[in-house]
Scaffold this motif. Sequence first.
Motif, PDB file in Angstrom:
ATOM      1  N   VAL A   1       0.860  -1.188   0.000  1.00 62.64           N
ATOM      2  CA  VAL A   1       0.000   0.000   0.000  1.00 62.64           C
ATOM      3  C   VAL A   1       0.892   1.233   0.000  1.00 62.64           C
ATOM      4  CG1 VAL A   1      -1.800   1.279   1.218  1.00 62.64           C
ATOM      5  CG2 VAL A   1      -1.793  -1.237   1.259  1.00 62.64           C
ATOM      6  N   CYS A   2       0.843   2.010  -1.063  1.00 63.29           N
ATOM      7  CA  CYS A   2       1.671   3.211  -1.183  1.00 63.29           C
ATOM      8  C   CYS A   2       0.804   4.439  -0.929  1.00 63.29           C
ATOM      9  CB  CYS A   2       2.288   3.284  -2.569  1.00 63.29           C
ATOM     10  SG  CYS A   2       3.316   1.861  -2.917  1.00 63.29           S
ATOM     11  N   ASP A   3       1.207   5.234   0.030  1.00 63.30           N
ATOM     12  CA  ASP A   3       0.415   6.379   0.479  1.00 63.30           C
ATOM     13  C   ASP A   3       1.158   7.672   0.155  1.00 63.30           C
ATOM     14  OD1 ASP A   3      -1.238   8.144   1.733  1.00 63.30           O
ATOM     15  OD2 ASP A   3      -1.035   7.290   3.735  1.00 63.30           O
ATOM     16  N   ASP A   4       0.710   8.374  -0.910  1.00 60.13           N
ATOM     17  CA  ASP A   4       1.419   9.596  -1.291  1.00 60.13           C
ATOM     18  C   ASP A   4       0.901  10.826  -0.543  1.00 60.13           C
ATOM     19  OD1 ASP A   4      -0.984   9.867  -2.590  1.00 60.13           O
ATOM     20  OD2 ASP A   4      -0.128  10.669  -4.431  1.00 60.13           O
ATOM     21  N   GLY A   5       0.045  10.577   0.448  1.00 61.22           N
ATOM     22  CA  GLY A   5      -0.345  11.616   1.394  1.00 61.22           C
ATOM     23  C   GLY A   5      -0.309  10.993   2.765  1.00 61.22           C
ATOM     24  N   PRO A   6       0.886  10.607   3.219  1.00 61.95           N
ATOM     25  CA  PRO A   6       1.019   9.764   4.417  1.00 61.95           C
ATOM     26  C   PRO A   6       0.308  10.336   5.640  1.00 61.95           C
ATOM     27  CG  PRO A   6       3.139  10.031   3.320  1.00 61.95           C
ATOM     28  CD  PRO A   6       2.198  10.993   2.670  1.00 61.95           C
TER      29      PRO A   6
ATOM     30  N   VAL B   1       4.964   7.684   0.896  1.00 55.47           N
ATOM     31  CA  VAL B   1       5.659   8.274  -0.250  1.00 55.47           C
ATOM     32  C   VAL B   1       5.692   9.786  -0.071  1.00 55.47           C
ATOM     33  CG1 VAL B   1       5.748   8.467  -2.770  1.00 55.47           C
ATOM     34  CG2 VAL B   1       4.816   6.397  -1.711  1.00 55.47           C
ATOM     35  N   THR B   2       6.869  10.333   0.099  1.00 54.34           N
ATOM     36  CA  THR B   2       7.009  11.773   0.330  1.00 54.34           C
ATOM     37  C   THR B   2       7.856  12.468  -0.728  1.00 54.34           C
ATOM     38  OG1 THR B   2       8.884  11.361   1.795  1.00 54.34           O
ATOM     39  CG2 THR B   2       6.718  11.531   2.828  1.00 54.34           C
ATOM     40  N   ALA B   3       8.595  11.693  -1.521  1.00 58.68           N
ATOM     41  CA  ALA B   3       9.500  12.299  -2.505  1.00 58.68           C
ATOM     42  C   ALA B   3       8.747  13.030  -3.606  1.00 58.68           C
ATOM     43  CB  ALA B   3      10.407  11.230  -3.109  1.00 58.68           C
ATOM     44  N   THR B   4       7.613  12.494  -4.006  1.00 56.68           N
ATOM     45  CA  THR B   4       6.820  13.124  -5.054  1.00 56.68           C
ATOM     46  C   THR B   4       5.351  12.827  -4.801  1.00 56.68           C
ATOM     47  OG1 THR B   4       6.479  13.330  -7.446  1.00 56.68           O
ATOM     48  CG2 THR B   4       6.955  11.153  -6.605  1.00 56.68           C
TER      49      THR B   4
ATOM     50  N   ALA C   1      -3.699   7.512  10.253  1.00 63.11           N
ATOM     51  CA  ALA C   1      -4.919   6.701  10.164  1.00 63.11           C
ATOM     52  C   ALA C   1      -4.765   5.609   9.109  1.00 63.11           C
ATOM     53  CB  ALA C   1      -6.119   7.581   9.855  1.00 63.11           C
ATOM     54  N   THR C   2      -4.192   5.967   7.961  1.00 64.62           N
ATOM     55  CA  THR C   2      -4.000   4.974   6.902  1.00 64.62           C
ATOM     56  C   THR C   2      -2.984   3.928   7.327  1.00 64.62           C
ATOM     57  OG1 THR C   2      -4.478   6.672   5.244  1.00 64.62           O
ATOM     58  CG2 THR C   2      -3.423   4.659   4.470  1.00 64.62           C
ATOM     59  N   ARG C   3      -1.884   4.377   7.921  1.00 63.86           N
ATOM     60  CA  ARG C   3      -0.859   3.436   8.377  1.00 63.86           C
ATOM     61  C   ARG C   3      -1.428   2.456   9.401  1.00 63.86           C
ATOM     62  NH1 ARG C   3       1.744   3.392  12.843  1.00 63.86           N
ATOM     63  NH2 ARG C   3       1.168   5.555  13.331  1.00 63.86           N
ATOM     64  N   VAL C   4      -2.204   2.964  10.352  1.00 64.66           N
ATOM     65  CA  VAL C   4      -2.782   2.103  11.391  1.00 64.66           C
ATOM     66  C   VAL C   4      -3.734   1.081  10.772  1.00 64.66           C
ATOM     67  CG1 VAL C   4      -4.342   2.078  13.384  1.00 64.66           C
ATOM     68  CG2 VAL C   4      -2.491   3.766  13.253  1.00 64.66           C
ATOM     69  N   LEU C   5      -4.533   1.518   9.790  1.00 57.88           N
ATOM     70  CA  LEU C   5      -5.456   0.597   9.113  1.00 57.88           C
ATOM     71  C   LEU C   5      -4.692  -0.533   8.441  1.00 57.88           C
ATOM     72  CD1 LEU C   5      -8.179  -0.287   7.825  1.00 57.88           C
ATOM     73  CD2 LEU C   5      -7.680   1.335   5.982  1.00 57.88           C
ATOM     74  N   VAL C   6      -3.663  -0.182   7.678  1.00 57.02           N
ATOM     75  CA  VAL C   6      -2.892  -1.200   6.955  1.00 57.02           C
ATOM     76  C   VAL C   6      -2.193  -2.145   7.939  1.00 57.02           C
ATOM     77  CG1 VAL C   6      -0.980  -1.580   5.358  1.00 57.02           C
ATOM     78  CG2 VAL C   6      -2.583   0.305   4.955  1.00 57.02           C
ATOM     79  N   GLU C   7      -1.622  -1.590   8.980  1.00 56.59           N
ATOM     80  CA  GLU C   7      -0.936  -2.441   9.960  1.00 56.59           C
ATOM     81  C   GLU C   7      -1.907  -3.381  10.667  1.00 56.59           C
ATOM     82  OE1 GLU C   7       1.146   0.302  12.444  1.00 56.59           O
ATOM     83  OE2 GLU C   7       2.793   0.583  11.008  1.00 56.59           O
TER      84      GLU C   7
ATOM     85  N   ALA D   1       1.810   8.364 -10.103  1.00 52.31           N
ATOM     86  CA  ALA D   1       3.003   7.857 -10.792  1.00 52.31           C
ATOM     87  C   ALA D   1       4.120   7.597  -9.792  1.00 52.31           C
ATOM     88  CB  ALA D   1       3.454   8.851 -11.860  1.00 52.31           C
ATOM     89  N   GLY D   2       4.390   8.575  -8.931  1.00 54.20           N
ATOM     90  CA  GLY D   2       5.434   8.397  -7.926  1.00 54.20           C
ATOM     91  C   GLY D   2       5.092   7.312  -6.937  1.00 54.20           C
ATOM     92  N   ALA D   3       3.822   7.236  -6.541  1.00 51.22           N
ATOM     93  CA  ALA D   3       3.400   6.221  -5.575  1.00 51.22           C
ATOM     94  C   ALA D   3       3.558   4.819  -6.157  1.00 51.22           C
ATOM     95  CB  ALA D   3       1.959   6.470  -5.153  1.00 51.22           C
ATOM     96  N   ARG D   4       3.203   4.656  -7.400  1.00 47.33           N
ATOM     97  CA  ARG D   4       3.306   3.326  -8.007  1.00 47.33           C
ATOM     98  C   ARG D   4       4.753   2.925  -8.232  1.00 47.33           C
ATOM     99  NH1 ARG D   4      -1.724   5.173 -11.441  1.00 47.33           N
ATOM    100  NH2 ARG D   4      -3.373   4.311 -10.143  1.00 47.33           N
TER     101      ARG D   4
END
Length: 309
Positions: A23-28, A55-58, A31-37, A62-65
């Motif tokens: 699961v790639c989260d480009d708006g980290p 994902v914070t670099a971009t 709540a999302t992290r806790v759900l996935v974990e 496209a960047g997330a994938r």
Amino acid sequence: MLERCLEALVRQTLAPQCYEIVVCDDGPDDATRVLVERIADAHRARGLQIDYVPVTATQGPAGARNAGWRHARAQTIAFTDDDTIPDPRWLEAGLAALAGGACAAAGAIVVPLSDYPTDYEADASGLARAEFATANAFVRRAALIAVDGFDERFTSAWREDSDLQFSLLSAGGQIVRARDAVVLHPVRPACWGVSLSQQRKSAFEALLYRKHPVLYRQRIAKTPPIAYYATVSAALIAVAGLLLGLPSIAGVGALIWFALTFRFFALRMRGRSRAWTHIAEMAATSALIPFLSLYWRLRGAIRYHTWFI
């Protein structure tokens, strides 16, 4: 939506040890992290690996994938979005489609609609007719490496999948259909006037055209949006006529603008919802879309240094 998607992914017919979920989260966010974990913990004993990748670099899909497939361990990568519901046989069918040696496969996307959808819903249903959409796509890792993955200049969810498709084709790769690999793609809720903000995506048309001019004209758009240019030109003539004190010219320009705008409105309303709020939205946005679309289109042409009108 993400939880719904993950619940479908953990029920795949493949053995849990045969695939992983990234699961790639480009708006980290926490709540999302806790759900996935939480879901990862629930299925770890089965041998299913589920990873959360911030994902914070971009920004953008496209960047997330790119972050996702580079993090993954498998030699075949399956892409989908958090608002889809993959069929239990999704992964199994996608792998079967690649068994013949193709570098990528495009699965089937089902977008449920009411009998009289809104313009936004009908537009979103275009995913079901897309040649290659990363809401449902399978690509071999070697092919992704060969084309350097997604172009991260596509910072919105628009044309980054077409760019990957064209890059794979230009590299000599074969893309097949995976008709039995199905994802359900309900339409996301949207605010009033959403079609106006969507015009920003027109800038990425210029980037795609610059990179793949021949394939763009063959598979996306053979000609420029002549109706938009005519509508904007008529409006400019009307304004110029008023400023120059030429009422007859201003009147002709205004009549042509109104006729073209009404035609655009009528086309968008054909077979669509007759709710008064939707009618009002279509009337207002039909008057503005040609101007916004051409603005972003020409802005993209300037930004990406290409003759794209």
